[in-house]
Write an enzyme that holds these catalytic residues in place. Structure first.
Site, PDB file in Angstrom:
ATOM      1  N   GLU A 106       7.662  -2.645  18.233  1.00 26.87           N
ATOM      2  CA  GLU A 106       6.576  -2.923  17.127  1.00 26.87           C
ATOM      3  C   GLU A 106       5.308  -3.457  17.722  1.00 26.87           C
ATOM      4  OE1 GLU A 106       7.181  -2.314  14.314  1.00 26.87           O
ATOM      5  OE2 GLU A 106       9.222  -2.208  13.771  1.00 26.87           O
ATOM      6  N   TRP A 121       0.824  -1.095  -0.012  1.00 23.74           N
ATOM      7  CA  TRP A 121       0.083   0.025   0.181  1.00 23.74           C
ATOM      8  C   TRP A 121       0.888   1.251   0.039  1.00 23.74           C
ATOM      9  CZ3 TRP A 121       0.314   3.560   4.052  1.00 23.74           C
ATOM     10  CH2 TRP A 121       0.990   3.209   5.234  1.00 23.74           C
ATOM     11  N   THR A 176       3.474  -0.199  19.188  1.00 22.86           N
ATOM     12  CA  THR A 176       3.105   0.792  18.103  1.00 22.86           C
ATOM     13  C   THR A 176       1.690   0.047  17.148  1.00 22.86           C
ATOM     14  OG1 THR A 176       4.646  -0.134  16.290  1.00 22.86           O
ATOM     15  CG2 THR A 176       5.048   2.225  17.271  1.00 22.86           C
ATOM     16  N   GLU A 201       6.607   8.194  14.276  1.00 22.26           N
ATOM     17  CA  GLU A 201       6.787   7.672  13.199  1.00 22.26           C
ATOM     18  C   GLU A 201       7.835   8.657  12.364  1.00 22.26           C
ATOM     19  OE1 GLU A 201       6.058   4.679  11.824  1.00 22.26           O
ATOM     20  OE2 GLU A 201       4.482   4.192  13.425  1.00 22.26           O
ATOM     21  N   GLU A 210       8.409   1.349   6.864  1.00 30.06           N
ATOM     22  CA  GLU A 210       7.954   2.247   7.939  1.00 30.06           C
ATOM     23  C   GLU A 210       7.840   3.869   7.493  1.00 30.06           C
ATOM     24  OE1 GLU A 210       7.331   2.122  11.012  1.00 30.06           O
ATOM     25  OE2 GLU A 210       7.740   0.024  11.550  1.00 30.06           O
ATOM     26  N   ASP A 256       1.031  -3.519   9.406  1.00 27.70           N
ATOM     27  CA  ASP A 256       2.605  -3.510   9.207  1.00 27.70           C
ATOM     28  C   ASP A 256       3.357  -3.830  10.493  1.00 27.70           C
ATOM     29  OD1 ASP A 256       2.611  -2.824   6.600  1.00 27.70           O
ATOM     30  OD2 ASP A 256       3.108  -0.902   6.488  1.00 27.70           O
ATOM     31  N   GLU A 257       2.910  -2.865  11.515  1.00 23.91           N
ATOM     32  CA  GLU A 257       3.790  -3.144  12.759  1.00 23.91           C
ATOM     33  C   GLU A 257       3.752  -4.544  13.215  1.00 23.91           C
ATOM     34  OE1 GLU A 257       5.280  -0.515  12.998  1.00 23.91           O
ATOM     35  OE2 GLU A 257       3.997   1.297  12.971  1.00 23.91           O
ATOM     36  N   HIS A 303       4.401   5.178   7.196  1.00 21.16           N
ATOM     37  CA  HIS A 303       3.536   5.590   8.092  1.00 21.16           C
ATOM     38  C   HIS A 303       3.276   6.928   8.582  1.00 21.16           C
ATOM     39  CE1 HIS A 303       4.464   1.248   9.835  1.00 21.16           C
ATOM     40  NE2 HIS A 303       3.867   1.434   8.363  1.00 21.16           N
ATOM     41  N   HIS A 309       6.198  -6.553  11.438  1.00 23.27           N
ATOM     42  CA  HIS A 309       7.398  -6.080  11.921  1.00 23.27           C
ATOM     43  C   HIS A 309       7.763  -6.963  13.331  1.00 23.27           C
ATOM     44  CE1 HIS A 309       7.453  -2.525   9.167  1.00 23.27           C
ATOM     45  NE2 HIS A 309       7.468  -3.484   8.420  1.00 23.27           N
TER      46      HIS A 309
HETATM   47 FE   LIG Z   1       7.225   0.033  13.435  1.00 22.44          FE
HETATM   48 FE   LIG Z   2       5.469   2.404  12.289  1.00 25.40          FE
END
Ligand SMILES: [Fe+2]
Ligand SMILES: [Fe+2]
Length: 377
Positions: free
Chosen positions: A207, A73, A210, A116, A154, A239-240, A157, A243
């Site tokens: 991670e 994305w 967040t 971020e 990242e 995403d976090e 974000h 990760h």
């Molecule tokens: Fe992160």
């Molecule tokens: Fe992030």
């Protein structure tokens, strides 16, 4: 460990993690009690071999957790298309949705976005870690490949959140931009000592923290009727999570190869407490800005002292620390027991603090990010 014993700076109590240790309504007093000593390169050089031996594993099990750019994305997927005739109409729609979000929500969203946006600091931090740093800037070593691609993922974000805020008209963007500039200039001090054992425990925790925080801003955006922002925050949270899985796997491997070293690292980071990456946040005005932001996040339930305890508990289970026995020294066993008992102790402390805070009068603070309007802490 090389403890040089040089004090680097004082930190305000309550800045040790994303939420303050307790919900606070009391005036924030900045005092110079908590100090972090400067310890560098605390991993014995021979342990760098552990990371060399994991390079094949990292290529097979870590790098596949990254998404190909073509399948990723991008911020514009959630934003009005500036090349379209419908742009102005879409911006008006965005602003109508944003109008339903309260000021305190924007304070937390800005704090998350600023956090971020200090991404250069985090990439720098990871590249301070011995044995896994990007030695050239374009190294083919899987640790370096991971770090660059992680940074690139990242980077979207803060970008999406910042563009959304700009278009919303609800935020004093100049003050937000100043805060980002101050924060990147200040750096961060997570106490990871160039030591990848400590560094990857830190990133595993952060991670997840967040993911929790962005997941909650998504939930609140939906509750206030902004489904597009909810989807953007939810996508960041996903995403976090990916990760978090990666960093959690690294620590899992360290526990397999060097259980004593790994459990001591987990305990060391937990004793220091996990510092929020943006703990040195400043806007040029409010000396207690980070604590104030964290107090609002606590009150809205975006990131709380209970979340901190939950994350520790999750990691204890994820890394099967309760049943870890083989290869542990006496010191390792004590470290394991300390970490396993931590969530319960933290919950008891946060309940006592909540009781105390509930007796205090609610306090209001002005945030420059929202044109100096007041928000309850
Ligand atoms: Fe992160
Ligand atoms: Fe992030």
């Amino acid at each position: 460990m090389q403890a040089h014993g040089i004090l680097v700076r004082a930190r305000a109590p309550g800045s040790a993690m994303a939420p303050p240790p307790a919900p606070r309504r009391r005036p924030c007093r900045v005092s110079a009690t908590a100090v972090r000593s400067r310890v560098t390169h605390s991993m014995p050089p021979e342990k760098a071999e552990v990371f060399r031996s994991l390079e094949g594993w990292a290529s097979r099990s870590l790098l596949p957790l990254l998404k190909p750019v073509e399948g990723c994305w991008q911020p514009t997927d959630f934003l009005p298309d500036s090349s379209s005739e419908m742009f102005e109409h879409e911006v008006r729609e965005l602003r109508a949705r944003a109008a339903g979000l309260p000021d305190d929500y924007f304070v937390v969203l800005v704090g998350d976005m600023v956090t971020e946006e200090a991404l250069p600091t985090y990439q720098t931090m990871i590249n301070t870690l011995d044995g896994v740093r990007d030695e050239t800037g374009a190294s083919a070593c899987p640790w370096a490949v991971w770090t660059r691609a992680w940074t690139a993922e990242e980077n979207r974000h803060g970008d999406i959140l910042g563009k959304y805020m700009y278009l919303s008209g609800r935020v004093d963007m100049r003050m937000v931009e100043k805060t980002v500039q101050y924060l990147i200039g200040s750096g961060m001090d997570p106490g990871t000592e160039n030591n990848p054992y400590l560094g990857f425990v830190y990133t595993s925790f952060q991670e997840r923290a967040t993911a929790v925080s962005h997941g909650n801003t998504a939930r609140l955006a939906r509750a206030h009727g902004d489904d597009v922002l909810a989807r953007a925050c939810g996508t960041i949270a996903a995403d976090e999570k990916r990760h978090e899985t990666a960093y959690g796997r690294i620590v899992e491997q360290l526990l397999r190869l060097d259980p004593d070293g790994a459990v001591l690292a987990v305990a060391d980071m937990m004793r220091k407490r996990i510092t929020m990456p943006a703990h040195l946040m400043h806007d040029g005005r409010d000396m207690g800005l980070f604590d104030h932001f964290a107090a609002v996040a606590q009150r809205l339930g975006v990131y709380t002292a209970r979340d901190y305890a939950d994350i520790v508990e999750f990691l204890v289970k994820r890394w099967k620390l309760e049943t870890l026995e083989a290869g542990l020294s006496g010191e390792g066993r004590r470290a394991r027991d300390f970490v396993c008992g931590l969530p319960q102790r933290m919950r008891r402390a946060s309940e006592r603090a909540e009781d105390r805070a509930n007796k205090d009068e609610p306090r209001k603070v002005k945030f420059s990010w929202i044109f100096d309007r007041e928000v309850t802490l």
